[in-house]
Design a protein around this motif. Sequence first.
Motif, short mmCIF file in Angstrom:
data_model
loop_
_atom_site.label_atom_id
_atom_site.label_comp_id
_atom_site.label_asym_id
_atom_site.label_seq_id
_atom_site.Cartn_x
_atom_site.Cartn_y
_atom_site.Cartn_z
N UNK A 127 35.23 41.50 64.13
CA UNK A 127 35.46 42.39 65.27
C UNK A 127 35.29 41.63 66.57
N UNK A 128 34.26 40.79 66.68
CA UNK A 128 34.05 40.02 67.90
C UNK A 128 35.06 38.88 68.02
N UNK A 129 35.53 38.37 66.91
CA UNK A 129 36.44 37.23 66.94
C UNK A 129 37.86 37.63 67.31
N UNK A 130 38.21 38.89 67.11
CA UNK A 130 39.57 39.31 67.42
C UNK A 130 39.72 39.62 68.90
N UNK A 131 40.91 39.49 69.38
CA UNK A 131 41.19 39.79 70.78
C UNK A 131 41.73 41.21 70.88
N UNK A 132 40.82 42.16 70.88
CA UNK A 132 41.24 43.55 71.02
C UNK A 132 41.74 43.79 72.44
N UNK A 133 42.72 44.67 72.57
CA UNK A 133 43.28 44.98 73.88
C UNK A 133 42.32 45.87 74.66
N UNK A 134 42.11 45.52 75.92
CA UNK A 134 41.30 46.31 76.83
C UNK A 134 42.25 47.21 77.60
N UNK A 135 42.03 48.52 77.51
CA UNK A 135 42.86 49.49 78.21
C UNK A 135 42.04 50.01 79.39
#
Length: 156
Positions: free
Chosen positions: A35-43
Amino acid sequence: MKIINLKINIPKILITICIALAIIFVLLAVMRFLDFATDRKIIMTNENYTTILKDCHKNIDDYLNKEICMIGYIFRAADFKENEIVIARDMLINETEAQIVGFLCKYPYACEYENNMWVEVTGKIIRGEYHGEIPIVEIKTIKNITTPEDIFVKKP
């Protein structure tokens, strides 16, 4: 009458429970790492805009290379380069005063967009310089939008 002979091997049960808990713990740790390693999109929204902006400036390393999506209007300071704009929003300080807030962005075709034009952008947060080290959004996509009903963002 039936007699049931049930032998309970407590050490084996305890070992099985410990192994199951260890497997669950390892799976949770791996999921948290991924979860921390992925680049989740910030909306960015009206409600979280200033909180994210403030935290990104304070903890830039936590945001580097993250994808971000936001809406705002084009704003330029006099000392900006041709490829620099701020995707700005207005934050109410009190009933009679507002302040411009936003991310400095870099975009090769920034000069094609007029001041006060409302846009939606998606980009990547990088480390940059503007009167010191700051987070900068490298714009990947930009599109014109109509002015939203609520142009103000919430004060943190």
